[in-house]
Design a protein around this motif. Structure first.
Motif, PDB file in Angstrom:
ATOM      1  N   VAL A 161       6.553 -14.644  -5.272  1.00  0.00           N
ATOM      2  CA  VAL A 161       5.266 -14.017  -4.955  1.00  0.00           C
ATOM      3  C   VAL A 161       5.503 -12.522  -4.931  1.00  0.00           C
ATOM      4  CG1 VAL A 161       3.440 -13.765  -3.246  1.00  0.00           C
ATOM      5  CG2 VAL A 161       4.519 -15.995  -3.591  1.00  0.00           C
ATOM      6  N   GLU A 162       4.724 -11.777  -5.690  1.00  0.00           N
ATOM      7  CA  GLU A 162       4.984 -10.333  -5.770  1.00  0.00           C
ATOM      8  C   GLU A 162       3.679  -9.553  -5.705  1.00  0.00           C
ATOM      9  OE1 GLU A 162       7.557  -9.318  -8.936  1.00  0.00           O
ATOM     10  OE2 GLU A 162       7.389  -7.156  -8.609  1.00  0.00           O
ATOM     11  N   TRP A 163       3.676  -8.558  -4.849  1.00  0.00           N
ATOM     12  CA  TRP A 163       2.529  -7.656  -4.742  1.00  0.00           C
ATOM     13  C   TRP A 163       2.733  -6.481  -5.691  1.00  0.00           C
ATOM     14  CZ3 TRP A 163      -1.851  -8.287  -1.862  1.00  0.00           C
ATOM     15  CH2 TRP A 163      -1.828  -9.293  -0.882  1.00  0.00           C
ATOM     16  N   GLY A 164       1.637  -6.032  -6.294  1.00  0.00           N
ATOM     17  CA  GLY A 164       1.647  -4.791  -7.058  1.00  0.00           C
ATOM     18  C   GLY A 164       2.501  -4.833  -8.310  1.00  0.00           C
ATOM     19  N   PRO A 168      -6.797  -1.067 -10.292  1.00  0.00           N
ATOM     20  CA  PRO A 168      -7.652   0.079  -9.971  1.00  0.00           C
ATOM     21  C   PRO A 168      -7.395   0.588  -8.551  1.00  0.00           C
ATOM     22  CG  PRO A 168      -8.931  -1.756 -10.842  1.00  0.00           C
ATOM     23  CD  PRO A 168      -7.567  -2.273 -10.583  1.00  0.00           C
ATOM     24  N   ASP A 169      -7.812   1.818  -8.301  1.00  0.00           N
ATOM     25  CA  ASP A 169      -7.683   2.378  -6.953  1.00  0.00           C
ATOM     26  C   ASP A 169      -8.369   1.470  -5.935  1.00  0.00           C
ATOM     27  OD1 ASP A 169      -6.347   4.490  -7.980  1.00  0.00           O
ATOM     28  OD2 ASP A 169      -8.077   5.846  -8.009  1.00  0.00           O
ATOM     29  N   GLY A 170      -7.714   1.293  -4.806  1.00  0.00           N
ATOM     30  CA  GLY A 170      -8.285   0.448  -3.766  1.00  0.00           C
ATOM     31  C   GLY A 170      -7.990  -1.025  -3.949  1.00  0.00           C
ATOM     32  N   SER A 171      -7.293  -1.368  -5.034  1.00  0.00           N
ATOM     33  CA  SER A 171      -6.958  -2.771  -5.308  1.00  0.00           C
ATOM     34  C   SER A 171      -5.472  -2.889  -5.585  1.00  0.00           C
ATOM     35  CB  SER A 171      -7.724  -3.295  -6.525  1.00  0.00           C
ATOM     36  OG  SER A 171      -9.104  -3.138  -6.349  1.00  0.00           O
ATOM     37  N   THR A 172      -5.006  -4.102  -5.547  1.00  0.00           N
ATOM     38  CA  THR A 172      -3.619  -4.378  -5.909  1.00  0.00           C
ATOM     39  C   THR A 172      -3.559  -5.771  -6.526  1.00  0.00           C
ATOM     40  OG1 THR A 172      -1.343  -4.417  -5.077  1.00  0.00           O
ATOM     41  CG2 THR A 172      -3.032  -5.377  -3.665  1.00  0.00           C
ATOM     42  N   THR A 173      -2.445  -6.077  -7.143  1.00  0.00           N
ATOM     43  CA  THR A 173      -2.303  -7.409  -7.737  1.00  0.00           C
ATOM     44  C   THR A 173      -1.367  -8.260  -6.901  1.00  0.00           C
ATOM     45  OG1 THR A 173      -0.455  -6.734  -9.148  1.00  0.00           O
ATOM     46  CG2 THR A 173      -2.676  -6.540 -10.068  1.00  0.00           C
ATOM     47  N   LEU A 174      -1.659  -9.537  -6.883  1.00  0.00           N
ATOM     48  CA  LEU A 174      -0.765 -10.512  -6.260  1.00  0.00           C
ATOM     49  C   LEU A 174      -0.391 -11.513  -7.350  1.00  0.00           C
ATOM     50  CD1 LEU A 174       0.633 -11.701  -3.746  1.00  0.00           C
ATOM     51  CD2 LEU A 174      -1.422 -13.067  -3.378  1.00  0.00           C
ATOM     52  N   SER A 175       0.905 -11.544  -7.679  1.00  0.00           N
ATOM     53  CA  SER A 175       1.383 -12.446  -8.736  1.00  0.00           C
ATOM     54  C   SER A 175       2.085 -13.627  -8.093  1.00  0.00           C
ATOM     55  CB  SER A 175       2.373 -11.728  -9.658  1.00  0.00           C
ATOM     56  OG  SER A 175       1.885 -10.464 -10.012  1.00  0.00           O
ATOM     57  N   VAL A 176       1.720 -14.811  -8.505  1.00  0.00           N
ATOM     58  CA  VAL A 176       2.372 -16.021  -8.014  1.00  0.00           C
ATOM     59  C   VAL A 176       2.991 -16.728  -9.208  1.00  0.00           C
ATOM     60  CG1 VAL A 176       2.089 -18.191  -6.761  1.00  0.00           C
ATOM     61  CG2 VAL A 176       0.646 -16.232  -6.185  1.00  0.00           C
ATOM     62  N   PRO A 182      -8.434  -6.715  -3.106  1.00  0.00           N
ATOM     63  CA  PRO A 182      -8.638  -5.430  -2.439  1.00  0.00           C
ATOM     64  C   PRO A 182      -7.488  -5.182  -1.456  1.00  0.00           C
ATOM     65  CG  PRO A 182     -10.084  -7.082  -1.493  1.00  0.00           C
ATOM     66  CD  PRO A 182      -9.388  -7.733  -2.656  1.00  0.00           C
ATOM     67  N   GLU A 183      -7.294  -3.919  -1.094  1.00  0.00           N
ATOM     68  CA  GLU A 183      -6.128  -3.599  -0.258  1.00  0.00           C
ATOM     69  C   GLU A 183      -6.244  -4.172   1.150  1.00  0.00           C
ATOM     70  OE1 GLU A 183      -5.748   0.609  -0.665  1.00  0.00           O
ATOM     71  OE2 GLU A 183      -4.397   0.416  -2.401  1.00  0.00           O
ATOM     72  N   ASP A 184      -7.443  -4.566   1.559  1.00  0.00           N
ATOM     73  CA  ASP A 184      -7.569  -5.139   2.907  1.00  0.00           C
ATOM     74  C   ASP A 184      -7.270  -6.632   2.944  1.00  0.00           C
ATOM     75  OD1 ASP A 184      -9.762  -6.130   1.605  1.00  0.00           O
ATOM     76  OD2 ASP A 184     -11.218  -5.550   3.129  1.00  0.00           O
ATOM     77  N   ALA A 185      -6.920  -7.208   1.817  1.00  0.00           N
ATOM     78  CA  ALA A 185      -6.559  -8.638   1.799  1.00  0.00           C
ATOM     79  C   ALA A 185      -5.076  -8.763   2.150  1.00  0.00           C
ATOM     80  CB  ALA A 185      -6.831  -9.233   0.428  1.00  0.00           C
TER      81      ALA A 185
END
Lengths: 183, 161
Positions: free
Chosen positions: B60-63, B68-76, B136-139
């Motif tokens: 599991v990897e973030w970013g 886009p700004d204010g968002s990030t990716t979560l890869s599983v 979103p970054e708040d997740a």
């Protein structure tokens, strides 16, 4: 029960029946949509959206230049996202209500926000394009958005208010593909 | 004998009929219905075997990808083994347990260049599945990754943020 009382009771029952009939909502109201919002931004159960601009144009051109059309076009710029779930999160039906007439967003214009997958927590910026009669240039219009096609039932429909009077007019507008967030 | 006493049977019948009418209306028109999505199979240790597939969480990897700004990716990333007769899989869905927010695979909006599969396939000895979600970054999680398998089962894997 005496004869007079029977007549009074009968009249009361007839009045009650009339009152119940008058107060009963029409059958269609059981399935009506819920209109949400009346400004430049609105949020409902399945969609959130904000108007960011609008322009009249005589010609619209797709982002790759392969498609163009002349007419009386209204290009509405907006951002949209899904409040809770990305499942079926699309603007499937977009309509413009102005002067008692309803126009559906053009389906022949490419690169619009219609039927584009929306994201939860991340805005997608794009346009909706309406092809209008030449005399639709003023008044206050409503842009209505929903995730259900044709007849939204028992679900939120976003209502965005759009004054047409002072909108800029361009001879040609080149469209851009919808963009997720601001990279 | 008063009128009420004479009509007691009819009045009782009217009361029963009114109660039945209200009950039927509430039953059919007011109470919500639920879709039976079938059994949910939870992979408590990150590994599960369902419908001819053996799936386990590899990473599991973030970013990992640009967002886009204010968002990030979560890869599983899932390690998968699938039998020849394995059932088809549906679209993977990531849900945030505290908020109930749900995300679908976002490869269409994220620049992902990989040969990894998007979902499971039958008749493959060993392969990897990559699911990329735009959050979103708040997740912050924790999350559930749901993989519908076949027509009835849903494989649920816990993904800690």
């Amino acid at each position: 029960m005496s004869g007079a009382r029977r007549w009074i009771a009968g009249a009361a029952l007839v009045l009650c029946a009339g009152l119940a009939t008058a107060l009963t909502p029409p059958a269609d109201s059981t399935y009506d949509e819920f209109l949400v919002g009346d400004g430049a931004a609105a949020a409902g159960r399945t969609l959130s959206a904000s108007l960011t601009g609008a322009t009249f144009a005589r010609t619209v051109v797709s982002s790759d230049g392969d498609w163009r059309a002349d007419g009386h076009w209204l290009i509405v710029e907006l951002t949209a996202s899904a409040p809770r779930s990305e499942v079926d999160a699309e603007v499937v039906l977009a309509t413009l209500h102005v002067g008692g007439t309803v126009f559906q967003a053009s389906e022949r214009v490419p690169d619009t926000l219609a039927k584009r997958q929306l994201r939860v927590g991340t805005d997608t910026a794009g346009v909706l394009v309406f092809e209008l009669p030449d005399d639709v240039t003023d008044g206050t219009a409503q842009v209505r958005l929903s995730t259900a096609y044709s007849t939204p039932q028992l679900d939120d429909v976003l209502v965005l208010s759009l004054p047409l009077d002072d909108l800029p007019a361009a001879s040609l507008v080149e469209l851009s593909e919808p963009m997720v967030g601001t990279r | 004998m008063s009128w009420w006493r004479r009509q007691r049977l009819a009045l009782a019948g009217l009361a029963v009929a009114a109660a039945a009418a209200v009950s039927v209306h509430v039953w059919f028109d007011v109470l919500p219905t639920t879709d039976d999505a079938g059994p949910v199979i939870t992979a408590s240790d990150g590994t599960a075997e369902v419908g001819g597939h053996r799936l386990s969480v590899e990473g599991v990897e973030w970013g990992e990808f640009s967002a886009p700004d204010g968002s990030t990716t979560l890869s599983v990333t899932l390690r998968a083994h699938s039998a020849d007769e394995a059932e088809l899989c549906g679209t993977f869905l990531l849900s945030e347990a505290p908020s109930g927010r749900e995300w679908l695979d976002a490869r269409g909006d994220v620049d992902v260049r990989t040969d990894d599969e998007r979902s499971c396939r039958s008749g493959s000895g060993a392969y990897r599945i990559l699911a990329v979600f735009l959050l979103p970054e708040d997740a912050s999680g924790p999350f559930w990754l749901d993989a519908p398998i076949g027509s009835a089962d849903v494989l649920r894997i816990r993904v800690d943020g």
